[in-house]
Design an enzyme around this catalytic site. Structure first.
Site, PDB file in Angstrom:
ATOM      1  N   GLY A 124       0.805  -1.225   0.000  1.00 11.24           N
ATOM      2  CA  GLY A 124       0.000   0.000   0.000  1.00 11.24           C
ATOM      3  C   GLY A 124       0.837   1.273   0.000  1.00 11.24           C
ATOM      4  N   ASN A 177       3.620   5.146   9.211  1.00 11.59           N
ATOM      5  CA  ASN A 177       2.579   4.889   8.206  1.00 11.59           C
ATOM      6  C   ASN A 177       1.636   3.750   8.607  1.00 11.59           C
ATOM      7  OD1 ASN A 177       1.498   4.649   5.239  1.00 11.59           O
ATOM      8  ND2 ASN A 177       2.286   2.623   5.766  1.00 11.59           N
ATOM      9  N   LEU A 185     -20.416   3.429  17.098  1.00 10.50           N
ATOM     10  CA  LEU A 185     -20.026   3.381  18.512  1.00 10.50           C
ATOM     11  C   LEU A 185     -20.911   2.419  19.304  1.00 10.50           C
ATOM     12  CD1 LEU A 185     -18.083   4.504  20.656  1.00 10.50           C
ATOM     13  CD2 LEU A 185     -19.740   6.310  21.100  1.00 10.50           C
ATOM     14  N   TYR A 222     -11.062   5.164  14.635  1.00  8.84           N
ATOM     15  CA  TYR A 222     -10.055   5.539  13.629  1.00  8.84           C
ATOM     16  C   TYR A 222      -9.880   7.065  13.582  1.00  8.84           C
ATOM     17  CZ  TYR A 222      -7.824   5.660   8.978  1.00  8.84           C
ATOM     18  OH  TYR A 222      -6.980   5.873   7.917  1.00  8.84           O
TER      19      TYR A 222
HETATM   20  P1  NAD Z   1      -2.824  -1.020   4.151  1.00  5.67           P
HETATM   21  O1  NAD Z   1      -3.778  -1.737   5.036  1.00  5.67           O
HETATM   22  O2  NAD Z   1      -2.779  -1.365   2.702  1.00  5.67           O
HETATM   23  O3  NAD Z   1      -1.338  -1.138   4.733  1.00  5.67           O
HETATM   24  C1  NAD Z   1      -1.069  -0.936   6.105  1.00  5.67           C
HETATM   25  C2  NAD Z   1       0.226  -1.646   6.448  1.00  5.67           C
HETATM   26  O4  NAD Z   1       0.458  -1.440   7.851  1.00  5.67           O
HETATM   27  C3  NAD Z   1       0.125  -3.173   6.215  1.00  5.67           C
HETATM   28  O5  NAD Z   1       1.274  -3.626   5.529  1.00  5.67           O
HETATM   29  C4  NAD Z   1       0.060  -3.727   7.634  1.00  5.67           C
HETATM   30  O6  NAD Z   1       0.610  -5.020   7.760  1.00  5.67           O
HETATM   31  C5  NAD Z   1       0.859  -2.675   8.410  1.00  5.67           C
HETATM   32  N1  NAD Z   1       0.553  -2.721   9.838  1.00  5.67           N
HETATM   33  C6  NAD Z   1      -0.685  -2.773  10.417  1.00  5.67           C
HETATM   34  N2  NAD Z   1      -0.557  -2.862  11.742  1.00  5.67           N
HETATM   35  C7  NAD Z   1       0.770  -2.895  12.026  1.00  5.67           C
HETATM   36  C8  NAD Z   1       1.507  -3.001  13.216  1.00  5.67           C
HETATM   37  N3  NAD Z   1       0.911  -3.124  14.407  1.00  5.67           N
HETATM   38  N4  NAD Z   1       2.870  -2.985  13.138  1.00  5.67           N
HETATM   39  C9  NAD Z   1       3.495  -2.881  11.948  1.00  5.67           C
HETATM   40  N5  NAD Z   1       2.835  -2.785  10.764  1.00  5.67           N
HETATM   41  C10 NAD Z   1       1.478  -2.787  10.812  1.00  5.67           C
HETATM   42  O7  NAD Z   1      -3.148   0.537   4.379  1.00  5.67           O
HETATM   43  P2  NAD Z   1      -2.856   1.797   3.448  1.00  5.67           P
HETATM   44  O8  NAD Z   1      -4.107   2.123   2.720  1.00  5.67           O
HETATM   45  O9  NAD Z   1      -1.601   1.645   2.700  1.00  5.67           O
HETATM   46  O10 NAD Z   1      -2.705   2.905   4.585  1.00  5.67           O
HETATM   47  C11 NAD Z   1      -1.445   3.357   5.086  1.00  5.67           C
HETATM   48  C12 NAD Z   1      -1.691   4.491   6.076  1.00  5.67           C
HETATM   49  O11 NAD Z   1      -2.444   5.529   5.460  1.00  5.67           O
HETATM   50  C13 NAD Z   1      -2.501   4.072   7.310  1.00  5.67           C
HETATM   51  O12 NAD Z   1      -2.014   4.771   8.428  1.00  5.67           O
HETATM   52  C14 NAD Z   1      -3.891   4.533   6.951  1.00  5.67           C
HETATM   53  O13 NAD Z   1      -4.666   4.751   8.113  1.00  5.67           O
HETATM   54  C15 NAD Z   1      -3.601   5.811   6.209  1.00  5.67           C
HETATM   55  N6  NAD Z   1      -4.679   6.238   5.314  1.00  5.67           N
HETATM   56  C16 NAD Z   1      -5.023   5.513   4.214  1.00  5.67           C
HETATM   57  C17 NAD Z   1      -6.039   5.982   3.390  1.00  5.67           C
HETATM   58  C18 NAD Z   1      -6.454   5.251   2.137  1.00  5.67           C
HETATM   59  O14 NAD Z   1      -7.325   5.746   1.443  1.00  5.67           O
HETATM   60  N7  NAD Z   1      -5.877   4.115   1.792  1.00  5.67           N
HETATM   61  C19 NAD Z   1      -6.715   7.159   3.704  1.00  5.67           C
HETATM   62  C20 NAD Z   1      -6.347   7.859   4.830  1.00  5.67           C
HETATM   63  C21 NAD Z   1      -5.310   7.397   5.629  1.00  5.67           C
END
Ligand code: NAD
Length: 435
Positions: A208, A275, A284, A340
Protein backbone atom coordinates in the site's frame (compact mmCIF):
# COMPACT_ATOMS: atom_id res chain seq x y z
CA UNK A 1 -6.64 -2.19 -5.93
CA UNK A 2 -10.10 -1.83 -7.49
CA UNK A 3 -9.91 -0.27 -10.96
CA UNK A 4 -11.56 3.13 -11.46
CA UNK A 5 -13.61 2.21 -14.54
CA UNK A 6 -15.49 5.51 -14.51
CA UNK A 7 -12.22 7.45 -14.95
CA UNK A 8 -11.27 5.18 -17.88
CA UNK A 9 -14.76 5.64 -19.38
CA UNK A 10 -14.69 9.44 -19.17
CA UNK A 11 -11.33 9.31 -20.97
CA UNK A 12 -13.10 8.03 -24.11
CA UNK A 13 -14.98 10.29 -26.54
CA UNK A 14 -18.40 8.62 -25.95
CA UNK A 15 -17.78 8.59 -22.20
CA UNK A 16 -16.95 12.29 -22.21
CA UNK A 17 -20.01 13.09 -24.30
CA UNK A 18 -22.39 11.04 -22.17
CA UNK A 19 -21.14 12.16 -18.77
CA UNK A 20 -21.19 15.81 -19.88
CA UNK A 21 -24.77 15.49 -21.12
CA UNK A 22 -25.81 13.93 -17.82
CA UNK A 23 -23.96 16.55 -15.76
CA UNK A 24 -21.76 13.88 -14.13
CA UNK A 25 -18.23 14.48 -12.79
CA UNK A 26 -15.55 14.88 -15.48
CA UNK A 27 -12.30 13.58 -13.99
CA UNK A 28 -9.16 14.15 -16.04
CA UNK A 29 -6.35 11.55 -15.75
CA UNK A 30 -3.71 13.38 -13.72
CA UNK A 31 -0.20 13.93 -15.04
CA UNK A 32 2.04 12.43 -12.40
CA UNK A 33 5.80 12.37 -11.93
CA UNK A 34 7.77 9.79 -13.91
CA UNK A 35 11.45 9.64 -14.86
CA UNK A 36 10.38 10.63 -18.38
CA UNK A 37 8.24 13.50 -17.11
CA UNK A 38 10.01 14.94 -14.06
CA UNK A 39 8.69 18.51 -14.45
CA UNK A 40 5.54 20.30 -15.56
CA UNK A 41 5.54 20.93 -19.28
CA UNK A 42 5.14 24.57 -20.23
CA UNK A 43 5.78 27.99 -18.82
CA UNK A 44 5.21 29.79 -15.55
CA UNK A 45 3.46 33.12 -15.15
CA UNK A 46 4.64 35.09 -12.10
CA UNK A 47 2.17 37.76 -10.99
CA UNK A 48 2.14 40.18 -8.06
CA UNK A 49 -1.01 41.38 -6.29
CA UNK A 50 -1.63 44.00 -3.71
CA UNK A 51 0.79 46.73 -4.60
CA UNK A 52 2.99 46.01 -1.58
CA UNK A 53 6.60 44.91 -1.68
CA UNK A 54 6.93 41.67 -3.68
CA UNK A 55 8.50 38.74 -1.83
CA UNK A 56 12.29 39.14 -2.01
CA UNK A 57 14.22 36.80 -4.32
CA UNK A 58 11.05 35.00 -5.38
CA UNK A 59 11.97 35.35 -9.07
CA UNK A 60 15.28 33.57 -8.50
CA UNK A 61 13.60 30.75 -6.58
CA UNK A 62 10.99 30.30 -9.31
CA UNK A 63 13.69 30.30 -11.97
CA UNK A 64 15.21 27.25 -10.26
CA UNK A 65 11.99 25.25 -10.77
CA UNK A 66 13.08 24.85 -14.39
CA UNK A 67 9.84 26.35 -15.70
CA UNK A 68 10.47 29.06 -18.27
CA UNK A 69 8.79 32.43 -17.65
CA UNK A 70 5.67 32.94 -19.76
CA UNK A 71 5.57 35.74 -22.28
CA UNK A 72 3.28 38.68 -21.71
CA UNK A 73 0.17 37.47 -23.53
CA UNK A 74 -2.26 36.74 -20.73
CA UNK A 75 -4.17 34.14 -22.72
CA UNK A 76 -1.27 31.98 -23.95
CA UNK A 77 -1.44 28.57 -22.19
CA UNK A 78 0.82 28.15 -19.17
CA UNK A 79 1.70 25.21 -16.92
CA UNK A 80 1.56 27.28 -13.75
CA UNK A 81 0.60 30.65 -12.36
CA UNK A 82 2.23 31.93 -9.18
CA UNK A 83 0.49 34.88 -7.57
CA UNK A 84 2.62 36.72 -5.03
CA UNK A 85 0.03 38.12 -2.61
CA UNK A 86 2.42 38.43 0.32
CA UNK A 87 2.07 42.22 0.17
CA UNK A 88 -1.74 42.19 0.50
CA UNK A 89 -2.39 44.06 3.75
CA UNK A 90 -6.03 45.18 3.48
CA UNK A 91 -9.32 44.50 1.79
CA UNK A 92 -8.72 47.08 -0.92
CA UNK A 93 -5.59 45.26 -2.00
CA UNK A 94 -7.61 42.06 -2.49
CA UNK A 95 -8.91 43.66 -5.68
CA UNK A 96 -5.41 43.01 -7.00
CA UNK A 97 -5.92 39.26 -6.53
CA UNK A 98 -8.98 39.37 -8.73
CA UNK A 99 -7.33 41.68 -11.25
CA UNK A 100 -4.29 39.42 -11.56
CA UNK A 101 -5.96 36.03 -11.81
CA UNK A 102 -9.26 36.76 -13.53
CA UNK A 103 -7.69 37.24 -16.98
CA UNK A 104 -5.27 34.29 -16.77
CA UNK A 105 -7.07 31.48 -14.99
CA UNK A 106 -8.51 30.14 -18.22
CA UNK A 107 -5.01 29.90 -19.70
CA UNK A 108 -3.75 27.35 -17.13
CA UNK A 109 -3.27 24.03 -18.92
CA UNK A 110 -4.93 20.77 -17.82
CA UNK A 111 -3.13 19.34 -14.76
CA UNK A 112 -1.57 22.79 -14.30
CA UNK A 113 -0.98 24.67 -11.06
CA UNK A 114 -2.21 27.87 -9.47
CA UNK A 115 -0.05 28.75 -6.49
CA UNK A 116 -0.99 31.68 -4.27
CA UNK A 117 1.69 33.01 -1.95
CA UNK A 118 0.55 34.76 1.19
CA UNK A 119 2.12 36.11 4.36
CA UNK A 120 1.66 34.88 7.94
CA UNK A 121 -1.34 36.49 9.65
CA UNK A 122 -0.24 39.52 11.69
CA UNK A 123 -1.95 39.32 15.11
CA UNK A 124 -1.25 43.03 15.65
CA UNK A 125 -3.04 44.10 12.44
CA UNK A 126 -6.56 42.75 11.97
CA UNK A 127 -6.83 44.36 8.52
CA UNK A 128 -3.79 42.43 7.31
CA UNK A 129 -5.07 39.27 9.02
CA UNK A 130 -8.49 39.64 7.37
CA UNK A 131 -6.99 40.16 3.94
CA UNK A 132 -4.53 37.27 4.30
CA UNK A 133 -7.18 34.92 5.67
CA UNK A 134 -9.35 35.91 2.70
CA UNK A 135 -6.74 34.27 0.46
CA UNK A 136 -7.57 30.95 2.13
CA UNK A 137 -11.26 31.06 1.17
CA UNK A 138 -10.28 32.28 -2.28
CA UNK A 139 -7.80 29.45 -2.82
CA UNK A 140 -10.16 26.74 -1.62
CA UNK A 141 -13.00 28.05 -3.79
CA UNK A 142 -10.89 28.36 -6.92
CA UNK A 143 -9.65 24.80 -6.30
CA UNK A 144 -13.25 23.59 -6.30
CA UNK A 145 -14.22 25.32 -9.52
CA UNK A 146 -11.10 25.22 -11.70
CA UNK A 147 -11.44 21.60 -12.96
CA UNK A 148 -9.41 19.75 -15.65
CA UNK A 149 -7.02 18.25 -13.10
CA UNK A 150 -5.67 21.67 -12.14
CA UNK A 151 -4.72 22.31 -8.52
CA UNK A 152 -4.79 25.47 -6.41
CA UNK A 153 -2.79 25.85 -3.18
CA UNK A 154 -1.76 28.64 -0.80
CA UNK A 155 1.66 28.88 0.81
CA UNK A 156 2.17 31.36 3.63
CA UNK A 157 5.81 32.32 3.77
CA UNK A 158 8.20 35.01 4.89
CA UNK A 159 11.31 33.92 3.03
CA UNK A 160 10.91 32.37 -0.44
CA UNK A 161 14.37 30.80 -0.15
CA UNK A 162 13.29 28.83 2.95
CA UNK A 163 10.17 27.73 1.02
CA UNK A 164 12.04 26.61 -2.09
CA UNK A 165 11.51 22.87 -1.60
CA UNK A 166 7.79 23.53 -1.01
CA UNK A 167 7.39 25.70 -4.10
CA UNK A 168 9.26 23.15 -6.20
CA UNK A 169 7.01 20.35 -4.96
CA UNK A 170 3.80 22.26 -5.59
CA UNK A 171 5.01 23.34 -9.03
CA UNK A 172 5.84 19.79 -10.09
CA UNK A 173 3.89 16.68 -11.19
CA UNK A 174 4.69 15.20 -7.76
CA UNK A 175 1.86 17.20 -6.18
CA UNK A 176 -0.81 16.04 -8.67
CA UNK A 177 -3.31 15.06 -5.93
CA UNK A 178 -2.61 17.94 -3.49
CA UNK A 179 -5.14 20.73 -3.89
CA UNK A 180 -6.93 23.27 -1.71
CA UNK A 181 -4.14 23.20 0.86
CA UNK A 182 -2.82 26.01 3.02
CA UNK A 183 0.79 25.37 3.97
CA UNK A 184 2.81 27.53 6.35
CA UNK A 185 6.55 27.67 5.85
CA UNK A 186 8.65 29.24 8.58
CA UNK A 187 11.63 31.49 8.08
CA UNK A 188 14.18 29.31 9.82
CA UNK A 189 15.10 25.80 8.82
CA UNK A 190 15.84 23.19 11.47
CA UNK A 191 19.43 22.09 11.94
CA UNK A 192 21.19 21.49 8.62
CA UNK A 193 21.31 17.88 7.66
CA UNK A 194 24.59 15.99 7.96
CA UNK A 195 26.17 15.09 4.64
CA UNK A 196 25.97 11.59 3.22
CA UNK A 197 23.18 9.13 2.53
CA UNK A 198 20.17 9.19 4.79
CA UNK A 199 18.50 6.31 6.55
CA UNK A 200 14.71 6.17 6.50
CA UNK A 201 12.43 3.85 8.42
CA UNK A 202 8.88 3.37 7.14
CA UNK A 203 6.37 1.49 9.28
CA UNK A 204 3.69 -0.63 7.61
CA UNK A 205 5.76 -0.60 4.44
CA UNK A 206 5.14 -4.11 3.09
CA UNK A 207 2.29 -2.90 0.91
CA UNK A 208 0.00 0.00 0.00
CA UNK A 209 1.00 3.56 0.79
CA UNK A 210 3.94 2.50 2.97
CA UNK A 211 5.50 0.49 0.13
CA UNK A 212 5.19 3.51 -2.16
CA UNK A 213 6.78 5.76 0.49
CA UNK A 214 9.69 3.36 0.90
CA UNK A 215 10.16 3.22 -2.90
CA UNK A 216 10.04 7.00 -3.27
CA UNK A 217 12.49 7.66 -0.44
CA UNK A 218 14.84 5.05 -1.96
CA UNK A 219 14.50 6.78 -5.34
CA UNK A 220 15.58 9.99 -3.60
CA UNK A 221 18.71 8.30 -2.27
CA UNK A 222 17.74 7.05 1.19
CA UNK A 223 18.66 3.65 2.61
CA UNK A 224 15.27 2.34 3.65
CA UNK A 225 14.20 0.05 6.42
CA UNK A 226 10.93 -1.65 5.53
CA UNK A 227 9.12 -2.36 8.80
CA UNK A 228 5.97 -4.47 8.98
CA UNK A 229 4.33 -7.14 11.13
CA UNK A 230 5.99 -10.57 11.07
CA UNK A 231 3.07 -12.03 9.05
CA UNK A 232 3.91 -9.58 6.23
CA UNK A 233 7.61 -10.47 6.50
CA UNK A 234 7.94 -12.09 3.06
CA UNK A 235 6.52 -9.01 1.27
CA UNK A 236 8.70 -6.72 3.38
CA UNK A 237 11.81 -8.75 2.52
CA UNK A 238 11.00 -8.73 -1.19
CA UNK A 239 10.51 -4.97 -1.23
CA UNK A 240 13.62 -4.32 0.86
CA UNK A 241 15.68 -6.46 -1.56
CA UNK A 242 14.32 -4.58 -4.53
CA UNK A 243 15.14 -1.21 -2.93
CA UNK A 244 18.54 -2.24 -1.63
CA UNK A 245 17.34 -1.73 1.94
CA UNK A 246 16.58 -3.98 4.88
CA UNK A 247 13.40 -5.42 6.34
CA UNK A 248 12.43 -5.32 10.00
CA UNK A 249 9.69 -7.72 11.13
CA UNK A 250 8.08 -5.96 14.06
CA UNK A 251 4.66 -5.11 15.44
CA UNK A 252 4.77 -1.39 16.25
CA UNK A 253 2.54 -1.96 19.27
CA UNK A 254 5.14 -4.23 20.93
CA UNK A 255 6.33 -2.78 24.23
CA UNK A 256 9.95 -2.99 23.07
CA UNK A 257 9.31 -1.67 19.51
CA UNK A 258 11.42 1.48 19.92
CA UNK A 259 14.31 -0.48 21.48
CA UNK A 260 14.27 -2.94 18.60
CA UNK A 261 14.23 -0.14 16.03
CA UNK A 262 17.15 1.57 17.76
CA UNK A 263 19.01 -1.76 17.92
CA UNK A 264 18.43 -2.34 14.19
CA UNK A 265 19.83 1.14 13.44
CA UNK A 266 22.96 1.53 15.57
CA UNK A 267 24.12 4.53 13.49
CA UNK A 268 20.84 6.35 13.98
CA UNK A 269 18.04 7.45 11.73
CA UNK A 270 17.25 10.50 9.60
CA UNK A 271 13.65 9.94 8.50
CA UNK A 272 10.94 8.24 10.51
CA UNK A 273 7.65 7.68 8.67
CA UNK A 274 4.78 6.49 10.83
CA UNK A 275 2.58 4.89 8.21
CA UNK A 276 1.30 1.64 9.78
CA UNK A 277 -2.42 1.94 10.38
CA UNK A 278 -5.53 -0.17 10.76
CA UNK A 279 -9.29 0.29 10.65
CA UNK A 280 -11.82 -1.69 12.72
CA UNK A 281 -15.04 0.05 11.74
CA UNK A 282 -18.30 -0.13 13.71
CA UNK A 283 -20.73 2.50 14.89
CA UNK A 284 -20.03 3.38 18.51
CA UNK A 285 -23.12 1.50 19.73
CA UNK A 286 -21.68 -1.73 18.29
CA UNK A 287 -18.02 -1.12 19.03
CA UNK A 288 -16.45 -3.18 21.76
CA UNK A 289 -13.46 -2.01 23.75
CA UNK A 290 -11.08 -4.31 21.84
CA UNK A 291 -11.94 -2.69 18.49
CA UNK A 292 -11.50 0.74 20.01
CA UNK A 293 -8.26 -0.15 21.77
CA UNK A 294 -6.48 -1.90 18.89
CA UNK A 295 -7.00 1.03 16.51
CA UNK A 296 -5.91 3.61 19.09
CA UNK A 297 -2.87 1.48 19.91
CA UNK A 298 -1.59 0.96 16.34
CA UNK A 299 -2.51 4.37 14.91
CA UNK A 300 -1.71 6.67 17.82
CA UNK A 301 -0.27 5.20 21.04
CA UNK A 302 2.55 3.37 19.23
CA UNK A 303 3.34 6.53 17.24
CA UNK A 304 3.66 8.49 20.48
CA UNK A 305 5.74 5.78 22.18
CA UNK A 306 8.25 5.25 19.39
CA UNK A 307 8.55 8.97 18.64
CA UNK A 308 9.25 9.79 22.30
CA UNK A 309 11.77 6.97 22.71
CA UNK A 310 13.66 7.61 19.45
CA UNK A 311 13.89 11.35 20.15
CA UNK A 312 14.91 10.83 23.77
CA UNK A 313 17.78 8.45 23.03
CA UNK A 314 19.08 10.57 20.15
CA UNK A 315 18.41 7.88 17.51
CA UNK A 316 16.89 10.60 15.30
CA UNK A 317 19.86 12.63 14.15
CA UNK A 318 19.81 16.46 14.00
CA UNK A 319 18.26 17.53 10.72
CA UNK A 320 15.96 14.52 11.00
CA UNK A 321 12.37 14.31 9.86
CA UNK A 322 9.32 12.69 11.36
CA UNK A 323 6.33 12.29 9.05
CA UNK A 324 3.20 10.78 10.59
CA UNK A 325 0.04 9.65 8.81
CA UNK A 326 -3.27 11.22 9.73
CA UNK A 327 -6.40 10.94 7.56
CA UNK A 328 -9.15 13.22 6.36
CA UNK A 329 -11.45 11.00 8.47
CA UNK A 330 -9.59 12.40 11.47
CA UNK A 331 -10.17 15.98 10.33
CA UNK A 332 -13.79 15.63 9.17
CA UNK A 333 -15.13 12.66 11.15
CA UNK A 334 -16.67 9.61 9.53
CA UNK A 335 -19.65 7.46 10.53
CA UNK A 336 -18.48 4.08 11.80
CA UNK A 337 -14.97 5.35 12.46
CA UNK A 338 -15.02 6.96 15.92
CA UNK A 339 -11.96 4.91 16.87
CA UNK A 340 -10.05 5.54 13.63
CA UNK A 341 -10.93 9.25 13.46
CA UNK A 342 -9.97 9.72 17.11
CA UNK A 343 -6.59 8.10 16.45
CA UNK A 344 -5.93 10.16 13.33
CA UNK A 345 -7.05 13.46 14.90
CA UNK A 346 -4.68 12.55 17.71
CA UNK A 347 -1.85 12.32 15.18
CA UNK A 348 -2.60 15.88 14.06
CA UNK A 349 -2.55 17.06 17.69
CA UNK A 350 0.77 15.30 18.30
CA UNK A 351 2.33 16.93 15.24
CA UNK A 352 1.24 20.47 16.08
CA UNK A 353 2.34 20.31 19.70
CA UNK A 354 5.62 18.44 19.25
CA UNK A 355 6.90 20.22 16.14
CA UNK A 356 8.27 23.41 17.76
CA UNK A 357 9.83 21.51 20.66
CA UNK A 358 11.36 18.79 18.49
CA UNK A 359 12.96 21.42 16.29
CA UNK A 360 14.25 23.38 19.27
CA UNK A 361 15.58 20.43 21.23
CA UNK A 362 16.63 17.98 18.51
CA UNK A 363 16.74 19.86 15.18
CA UNK A 364 14.03 17.49 13.93
CA UNK A 365 10.86 18.53 12.06
CA UNK A 366 7.50 16.86 12.65
CA UNK A 367 4.74 16.93 10.04
CA UNK A 368 1.88 14.73 8.88
CA UNK A 369 0.15 13.77 5.69
CA UNK A 370 -3.62 13.31 5.79
CA UNK A 371 -4.60 11.08 2.86
CA UNK A 372 -8.09 11.21 1.43
CA UNK A 373 -9.39 8.39 -0.75
CA UNK A 374 -6.30 6.52 -1.95
CA UNK A 375 -6.59 3.42 -4.16
CA UNK A 376 -5.20 0.68 -1.89
CA UNK A 377 -6.29 -2.61 -0.41
CA UNK A 378 -7.78 -0.64 2.51
CA UNK A 379 -10.16 1.29 0.22
CA UNK A 380 -10.76 -1.66 -2.15
CA UNK A 381 -12.50 -3.29 0.83
CA UNK A 382 -14.99 -0.39 1.12
CA UNK A 383 -18.49 -1.31 -0.20
CA UNK A 384 -19.00 -0.31 -3.86
CA UNK A 385 -21.39 2.62 -3.34
CA UNK A 386 -19.33 4.20 -0.59
CA UNK A 387 -16.16 3.57 -2.59
CA UNK A 388 -17.58 5.35 -5.63
CA UNK A 389 -18.72 8.29 -3.44
CA UNK A 390 -15.28 8.49 -1.81
CA UNK A 391 -13.56 8.56 -5.16
CA UNK A 392 -15.73 11.22 -6.71
CA UNK A 393 -16.30 13.60 -3.77
CA UNK A 394 -13.25 15.73 -4.31
CA UNK A 395 -12.28 18.54 -6.65
CA UNK A 396 -10.34 16.19 -8.96
CA UNK A 397 -13.28 13.69 -9.00
CA UNK A 398 -10.99 10.65 -8.61
CA UNK A 399 -9.08 8.68 -6.04
CA UNK A 400 -5.43 9.29 -5.35
CA UNK A 401 -2.62 6.77 -5.69
CA UNK A 402 -0.14 5.61 -3.07
CA UNK A 403 2.57 7.52 -5.01
CA UNK A 404 0.68 10.79 -4.40
CA UNK A 405 1.04 10.31 -0.65
CA UNK A 406 4.60 9.05 -1.07
CA UNK A 407 5.68 12.16 -3.01
CA UNK A 408 4.20 14.38 -0.30
CA UNK A 409 6.05 12.44 2.39
CA UNK A 410 9.26 12.71 0.34
CA UNK A 411 8.88 16.51 0.15
CA UNK A 412 8.33 16.78 3.93
CA UNK A 413 11.25 14.41 4.53
CA UNK A 414 13.60 16.24 2.16
CA UNK A 415 16.77 17.76 3.64
CA UNK A 416 15.76 21.13 2.16
CA UNK A 417 12.35 21.12 3.90
CA UNK A 418 13.65 22.15 7.32
CA UNK A 419 11.43 25.26 7.40
CA UNK A 420 8.27 23.15 7.04
CA UNK A 421 7.26 22.13 10.55
CA UNK A 422 4.03 21.29 12.34
CA UNK A 423 2.00 21.00 9.13
CA UNK A 424 -0.79 18.51 8.43
CA UNK A 425 -1.02 18.36 4.65
CA UNK A 426 -4.01 16.69 3.06
CA UNK A 427 -3.39 14.52 0.02
CA UNK A 428 -7.00 14.22 -0.95
CA UNK A 429 -7.65 15.99 -4.27
CA UNK A 430 -9.42 18.58 -2.08
CA UNK A 431 -11.93 16.14 -0.66
CA UNK A 432 -15.29 17.65 0.17
CA UNK A 433 -15.10 15.85 3.52
CA UNK A 434 -13.93 18.32 6.12
CA UNK A 435 -12.94 20.82 3.48
P1 NAD B 1 -2.82 -1.02 4.15
O1 NAD B 1 -3.78 -1.74 5.04
O2 NAD B 1 -2.78 -1.37 2.70
O3 NAD B 1 -1.34 -1.14 4.73
C1 NAD B 1 -1.07 -0.94 6.10
C2 NAD B 1 0.23 -1.65 6.45
O4 NAD B 1 0.46 -1.44 7.85
C3 NAD B 1 0.13 -3.17 6.22
O5 NAD B 1 1.27 -3.63 5.53
C4 NAD B 1 0.06 -3.73 7.63
O6 NAD B 1 0.61 -5.02 7.76
C5 NAD B 1 0.86 -2.67 8.41
N1 NAD B 1 0.55 -2.72 9.84
C6 NAD B 1 -0.68 -2.77 10.42
N2 NAD B 1 -0.56 -2.86 11.74
C7 NAD B 1 0.77 -2.89 12.03
C8 NAD B 1 1.51 -3.00 13.22
N3 NAD B 1 0.91 -3.12 14.41
N4 NAD B 1 2.87 -2.98 13.14
C9 NAD B 1 3.50 -2.88 11.95
N5 NAD B 1 2.83 -2.78 10.76
C10 NAD B 1 1.48 -2.79 10.81
O7 NAD B 1 -3.15 0.54 4.38
P2 NAD B 1 -2.86 1.80 3.45
O8 NAD B 1 -4.11 2.12 2.72
O9 NAD B 1 -1.60 1.64 2.70
O10 NAD B 1 -2.70 2.91 4.58
C11 NAD B 1 -1.45 3.36 5.09
C12 NAD B 1 -1.69 4.49 6.08
O11 NAD B 1 -2.44 5.53 5.46
C13 NAD B 1 -2.50 4.07 7.31
O12 NAD B 1 -2.01 4.77 8.43
C14 NAD B 1 -3.89 4.53 6.95
O13 NAD B 1 -4.67 4.75 8.11
C15 NAD B 1 -3.60 5.81 6.21
N6 NAD B 1 -4.68 6.24 5.31
C16 NAD B 1 -5.02 5.51 4.21
C17 NAD B 1 -6.04 5.98 3.39
C18 NAD B 1 -6.45 5.25 2.14
O14 NAD B 1 -7.33 5.75 1.44
N7 NAD B 1 -5.88 4.11 1.79
C19 NAD B 1 -6.72 7.16 3.70
C20 NAD B 1 -6.35 7.86 4.83
C21 NAD B 1 -5.31 7.40 5.63
Amino acid sequence: MAADRYLSFTGTAPGRFLTRRLGLPQPVPLSRWSPERPALEGTLRHLVAGGGTPAPDLGAVLARTGLKPADDHATAPVAAVVLDATGVRDVTALAGVHAALHPVVRSVAASGRVLVLGAPLDPADHHQAAAQQALEGFTRSLGKEIGRGRTVNLVRLTDPAAAESTLRFLLSPKSAYVSGQVIEVGPTPAAPHPEGPRTALVTGAARGIGAAVAGTLARDGARVVVLDVPSAGADAERLADRLGGTALALDVTAADAADRIAAALPDGLDVLVHNAGVTRDRRLVNMDAARWGSVLDVNLASVLRTTDALLADGALRPGGRIVATASIAGLAGNAGQTNYAASKAGVAGLVRALAPRAREAHGVTVNAVAPGFIETRMTAAVPLFLREAGRRMNSLAQGGRPEDVAETVAWLAHPASGAVNGQVVRVCGQSLLGA
